[in-house]
Design an enzyme around this catalytic site. Structure first.
Site, PDB file in Angstrom:
ATOM      1  N   ASP A   2      89.747  48.956  51.224  1.00 11.62           N
ATOM      2  CA  ASP A   2      89.591  49.157  49.787  1.00 11.62           C
ATOM      3  C   ASP A   2      88.775  50.436  49.608  1.00 11.62           C
ATOM      4  OD1 ASP A   2      88.778  49.209  47.114  1.00 11.62           O
ATOM      5  OD2 ASP A   2      88.975  47.030  46.954  1.00 11.62           O
ATOM      6  N   ASN A  55     105.173  50.179  45.572  1.00 11.87           N
ATOM      7  CA  ASN A  55     104.979  49.613  44.229  1.00 11.87           C
ATOM      8  C   ASN A  55     105.502  50.595  43.198  1.00 11.87           C
ATOM      9  OD1 ASN A  55     102.682  51.317  43.145  1.00 11.87           O
ATOM     10  ND2 ASN A  55     101.757  50.541  45.030  1.00 11.87           N
TER      11      ASN A  55
HETATM   12  N1  CTP Z   1      91.865  50.583  45.218  1.00 11.94           N
HETATM   13  C1  CTP Z   1      91.467  51.235  46.371  1.00 11.94           C
HETATM   14  N2  CTP Z   1      91.873  50.780  47.586  1.00 11.94           N
HETATM   15  C2  CTP Z   1      92.637  49.666  47.690  1.00 11.94           C
HETATM   16  C3  CTP Z   1      93.040  48.978  46.513  1.00 11.94           C
HETATM   17  C4  CTP Z   1      92.641  49.465  45.305  1.00 11.94           C
HETATM   18  O1  CTP Z   1      90.750  52.225  46.272  1.00 11.94           O
HETATM   19  N3  CTP Z   1      93.014  49.246  48.882  1.00 11.94           N
HETATM   20  C5  CTP Z   1      91.409  51.075  43.918  1.00 11.94           C
HETATM   21  C6  CTP Z   1      92.491  51.508  42.989  1.00 11.94           C
HETATM   22  O2  CTP Z   1      92.797  52.878  43.127  1.00 11.94           O
HETATM   23  C7  CTP Z   1      91.881  51.218  41.625  1.00 11.94           C
HETATM   24  C8  CTP Z   1      90.968  50.048  41.892  1.00 11.94           C
HETATM   25  O3  CTP Z   1      90.743  50.038  43.284  1.00 11.94           O
HETATM   26  O4  CTP Z   1      91.068  52.289  41.189  1.00 11.94           O
HETATM   27  C9  CTP Z   1      91.468  48.710  41.414  1.00 11.94           C
HETATM   28  O5  CTP Z   1      92.631  48.341  42.015  1.00 11.94           O
HETATM   29  P1  CTP Z   1      93.352  46.925  41.680  1.00 11.94           P
HETATM   30  O6  CTP Z   1      94.559  46.848  42.528  1.00 11.94           O
HETATM   31  O7  CTP Z   1      93.509  46.748  40.239  1.00 11.94           O
HETATM   32  O8  CTP Z   1      92.286  45.905  42.085  1.00 11.94           O
HETATM   33  P2  CTP Z   1      91.994  45.202  43.437  1.00 11.94           P
HETATM   34  O9  CTP Z   1      90.683  45.668  43.897  1.00 11.94           O
HETATM   35  O10 CTP Z   1      93.132  45.367  44.356  1.00 11.94           O
HETATM   36  O11 CTP Z   1      91.819  43.705  42.972  1.00 11.94           O
HETATM   37  P3  CTP Z   1      92.890  42.553  42.749  1.00 11.94           P
HETATM   38  O12 CTP Z   1      94.185  43.028  43.377  1.00 11.94           O
HETATM   39  O13 CTP Z   1      92.256  41.432  43.427  1.00 11.94           O
HETATM   40  O14 CTP Z   1      92.982  42.406  41.273  1.00 11.94           O
END
Ligand code: CTP
Length: 411
Positions: A301, A206
């Site tokens: 996550d 990304n």
């Molecule tokens: N994050 C994480 N591990 C992942 C994905 C995300 O720790 N596998 C953390 C990111 O570092 C950030 C937060 O979660 O601090 C939010 O990430 P974001 O991508 O905005 O949200 P998602 O939880 O992925 O939700 P969505 O994609 O459904 O909006």
């Protein structure tokens, strides 16, 4: 004691720079003055020389100045480049990368922080060209001591008067001697993207540059914290004084972060972690047909796991900060994410515009905690990092000595 290069440019405020140089010296700093040719029309170099007890540099090509390529030698030995007064001209040259005198060359050659105290006529100050140049410089990390309002030497009344020397000295001190407000704390930061392999030669990634996480790590280190930065692949240099752990994939980042949470007072998850990773092919995928379908599986996550393990009693004193990249209903969605992931603070990031968030110098965010929101206008990522850590510092004492974290769970 810090070594400060004081650039003096050609404005009537140059006389105040004498007092500024004195103030910096009284505060224990070693001051080297660099004057532009125009500045010498307002104040004599001898005045600065007598105060600083250093030769005053007035030109790029004066005898002696090039014995050891002086602007490079000075550039690498200073802790701060302060320019007071900074005219519209020098601001424009710095922004444009012009190097036709010693001061401009010094600006380009140094990696030290830069602090500018502008002074000029009110209309010049308000001009789009000057404000645009200042935005450029701020975005590169320069700090500005705003000019004051009042009677200007040109007879006008309005903004443009050089800030008073004590204010300039205080701003310089705040940079070279930041308050050690996080001393004794351990801060764990993640930053950058993750790369998920498709096959031995290809990956899905990304656009995260890593700048936001790196800025948080650098600022925490400046405030005296011991900092570990777990970084995905980036092109930017490691901040000074930070323990850098390089990872590539979401799975590696998960392992690197989770194994380091114990003992951390704060975890800031600024990394753009991939939510899905391809099922990796053992060999290079050869082209075959018009379409290629990738099968992907969920990655762990990390932030949600930290939140739920903390809610279950692990790491009760660790403050958790996450980011939320959103393109619509930013605050509502991010607030929801904060509760779902059970974290203390979410930095909501509007990534719908090209000028902010991903792979840019600046960011506009809203800080969302249980007790309210702070909306920050578009600003350099270093300033966003400062605001995040200011907020974190206010939340930290609440955790100290309490069994229950001030986490999202309770509301
Ligand atoms: N994050 C994480 N591990 C992942 C994905 C995300 O720790 N596998 C953390 C990111 O570092 C950030 C937060 O979660 O601090 C939010 O990430 P974001 O991508 O905005 O949200 P998602 O939880 O992925 O939700 P969505 O994609 O459904 O909006």
């Amino acid at each position: 004691m810090s070594k400060i290069a004081l650039g003096v440019t050609g404005g009537i405020g140059a006389y105040k720079a004498v007092e500024g140089a004195r103030g910096l010296q009284k505060a224990g700093h070693d001051v080297v003055v660099v004057m532009t040719r125009a500045a010498t029309e307002f104040v004599g170099p001898l005045t600065f020389e007598a105060i600083t007890r250093h030769r005053v540099i007035t030109g790029q090509f004066e005898p002696g100045a090039n014995a050891d390529i002086e602007h490079i030698a000075l550039a690498s030995s200073i802790d701060l480049l302060l320019v007071a007064p900074a005219t519209a001209n020098i601001i424009g040259k710095f922004a444009g990368g012009i190097a036709d005198d010693f001061l401009c060359s010094l600006y380009l050659a140094t990696r030290a922080p830069v602090l500018l105290a502008p002074a000029m006529n009110s209309n010049m100050w308000a001009h789009d060209a000057v404000q645009g140049n200042l935005r450029t410089l701020r975005a590169r990390g320069a700090a500005i001591v705003e000019p004051g309002e009042g009677f200007l030497a040109c007879g006008w009344v309005g903004p443009g008067r050089l800030a008073e020397p004590p204010e300039i000295v205080a701003a310089a001190e705040a940079i070279v001697r930041p308050a050690q407000t996080l001393s004794g704390r351990h801060v764990l930061v993640s930053g950058g993207p993750t790369y998920e392999d498709i096959d031995p030669v290809r990956f899905v990634g990304n656009r995260s540059s890593g700048r936001m996480g790196y800025a948080v790590a650098a600022e925490a280190a400046r405030r005296g914290a011991s900092v570990t930065l777990v970084s995905g692949p980036t092109q930017i240099p490691a901040p000074e004084g930070v323990d850098l752990v390089r990872v590539r994939s979401a799975r590696e980042m998960h392992e690197a972060v989770v194994s380091r949470v114990a003992g951390a007072d704060v975890v800031v998850m600024a990394a753009a972690v991939a939510d899905y990773a391809p099922i990796r092919a053992a060999g290079k995928i050869a082209k075959d047909g018009d379409e290629l379908v990738l099968r992907m599986t969920r990655t762990p996550d990390i932030l949600a796991e930290l939140g739920s393990r903390r809610a279950a009693g692990e790491w009760p004193r660790t403050l958790l900060v996450g980011f939320a990249a959103e393109t619509s209903d930013v605050v509502a969605r991010a607030g929801d994410k904060r509760r779902r992931k059970q974290v203390d603070l979410i930095v909501a990031n509007d990534v719908s515009g090209d000028d902010r968030g991903f792979d840019t110098e600046e960011n506009a965010v809203t800080l969302i905690a249980a007790d309210g929101e702070d909306e920050l206008t578009l600003r350099p990522k270093a300033d966003v990092a400062r605001a995040i850590l200011d907020r974190v510092e206010r939340m930290l004492p609440r955790l100290a000595g309490t069994a229950q974290p001030a986490a999202a769970g309770g509301e």
